[in-house]
Motif scaffolding. Structure first.
Motif, PDB file in Angstrom:
ATOM      1  N   LEU A  43      10.713   0.939  15.393  1.00 50.77           N
ATOM      2  CA  LEU A  43       9.475   0.724  16.145  1.00 50.77           C
ATOM      3  C   LEU A  43       8.744   2.041  16.405  1.00 50.77           C
ATOM      4  O   LEU A  43       7.514   2.099  16.342  1.00 50.77           O
ATOM      5  N   VAL A  44       9.489   3.102  16.685  1.00 46.19           N
ATOM      6  CA  VAL A  44       8.860   4.417  16.860  1.00 46.19           C
ATOM      7  C   VAL A  44       8.195   4.848  15.554  1.00 46.19           C
ATOM      8  O   VAL A  44       7.062   5.342  15.546  1.00 46.19           O
ATOM      9  N   ALA A  45       8.903   4.651  14.450  1.00 49.13           N
ATOM     10  CA  ALA A  45       8.346   5.020  13.152  1.00 49.13           C
ATOM     11  C   ALA A  45       7.045   4.267  12.893  1.00 49.13           C
ATOM     12  O   ALA A  45       6.063   4.838  12.398  1.00 49.13           O
ATOM     13  N   LYS A  46       7.026   2.976  13.244  1.00 49.99           N
ATOM     14  CA  LYS A  46       5.811   2.180  13.036  1.00 49.99           C
ATOM     15  C   LYS A  46       4.662   2.736  13.866  1.00 49.99           C
ATOM     16  O   LYS A  46       3.524   2.847  13.394  1.00 49.99           O
ATOM     17  N   GLU A  47       4.956   3.105  15.094  1.00 57.85           N
ATOM     18  CA  GLU A  47       3.931   3.693  15.962  1.00 57.85           C
ATOM     19  C   GLU A  47       3.408   5.001  15.374  1.00 57.85           C
ATOM     20  O   GLU A  47       2.234   5.336  15.543  1.00 57.85           O
ATOM     21  N   MET A  48       4.266   5.717  14.655  1.00 53.52           N
ATOM     22  CA  MET A  48       3.882   6.997  14.049  1.00 53.52           C
ATOM     23  C   MET A  48       3.173   6.820  12.713  1.00 53.52           C
ATOM     24  O   MET A  48       2.787   7.807  12.081  1.00 53.52           O
ATOM     25  N   GLY A  49       3.022   5.574  12.269  1.00 51.40           N
ATOM     26  CA  GLY A  49       2.328   5.323  11.010  1.00 51.40           C
ATOM     27  C   GLY A  49       3.239   5.247   9.802  1.00 51.40           C
ATOM     28  O   GLY A  49       2.767   5.316   8.661  1.00 51.40           O
ATOM     29  N   TYR A  50       4.522   5.072  10.038  1.00 55.78           N
ATOM     30  CA  TYR A  50       5.499   5.003   8.946  1.00 55.78           C
ATOM     31  C   TYR A  50       6.102   3.607   8.837  1.00 55.78           C
ATOM     32  O   TYR A  50       6.118   2.837   9.800  1.00 55.78           O
ATOM     33  N   ASP A  51       6.612   3.323   7.656  1.00 59.48           N
ATOM     34  CA  ASP A  51       7.347   2.088   7.434  1.00 59.48           C
ATOM     35  C   ASP A  51       8.829   2.404   7.300  1.00 59.48           C
ATOM     36  O   ASP A  51       9.222   3.561   7.091  1.00 59.48           O
ATOM     37  N   THR A  52       9.646   1.370   7.413  1.00 59.95           N
ATOM     38  CA  THR A  52      11.090   1.565   7.444  1.00 59.95           C
ATOM     39  C   THR A  52      11.798   0.419   6.738  1.00 59.95           C
ATOM     40  O   THR A  52      11.203  -0.623   6.450  1.00 59.95           O
TER      41      THR A  52
END
Length: 201
Positions: free
Chosen positions: A137-146
């Motif tokens: 979820l943090v990665a998504k907020e930062m504009g990244y996918d996982t």
């Protein structure tokens, strides 16, 4: 990004831009926020092995049935658990708590885990699961996918990373810039099928 939006948009992405690199500042931000995840007795069992060596990542890819995201994503994190974290200076987990809380909880940790291998494993894996979701979820907020991964040879990867004897691997998390979005959600079960009130019939 709004939390609910991040939850809606987080998907398991398989195709990443292999040229994109995350900055160290971004990596530190991602891991620092992940460390705010809840964990049993505040033991923080998780250990985040960040694989940066390209040769090692290639070997891990081979042990992961050649899944491209292992090498193509900007970041490969092997999320591990220290099963013996509970007895490694447990006072430090509650050092900022009031004295009565410290005096109650530190002995409780020792009593709970001592000679209880099942609790060691179960609590460590639960904590890793919560950390994994936070990271995504943090990665998504930062504009990244996982993508969370367990499609790999755990023993082989353990050998490649020199996994300590008292550690286990929970999963991989890959993080990066998607070059192809995830497919539409394949089929969510209806709420009434998965939510049970009070007791099973």
């Amino acid at each position: 990004m709004d939390t609910l939006k991040a939850i809606e948009e987080r998907r398991s992405v398989k195709s990443y831009d292999p040229e994109h690199q995350m900055t160290q500042e971004e990596i530190d931000k991602l891991l620092s926020y992940t460390m705010l995840s809840p964990t049993a007795f505040n033991i923080q069992h998780w250990r985040f092995l960040v694989v940066q060596d390209p040769e090692l990542r290639q070997k891990i890819r081979e042990a992961s049935w050649n899944q491209a995201q292992v090498t193509d994503a900007s970041l490969l994190v092997v999320l591990c658990a220290d099963l013996k974290a509970w007895k490694k200076d447990p006072d430090r987990y509650w050092r900022n708590a009031p004295e009565p809380v410290q005096q109650a909880l530190v002995p409780m940790i020792l009593n709970y885990y001592q000679d209880n291998a099942e609790a060691e494993r179960d609590e460590a894996l639960r904590s890793c699961g919560m950390a994994a979701q936070t990271m995504m979820l943090v990665a998504k907020e930062m504009g990244y996918d996982t993508c969370p991964m367990d499609g790999f040879d755990f023993d082989k990867v353990g050998e490649l990373i020199n996994l300590p004897e008292d550690y286990l691997i929970s999963m991989f998390i890959v993080v990066g810039k998607a070059v192809r979005p995830a497919n539409e959600r394949a089929g969510q079960l209806p709420l009434e099928e998965v939510v049970i009130y009070d007791r099973f019939e």
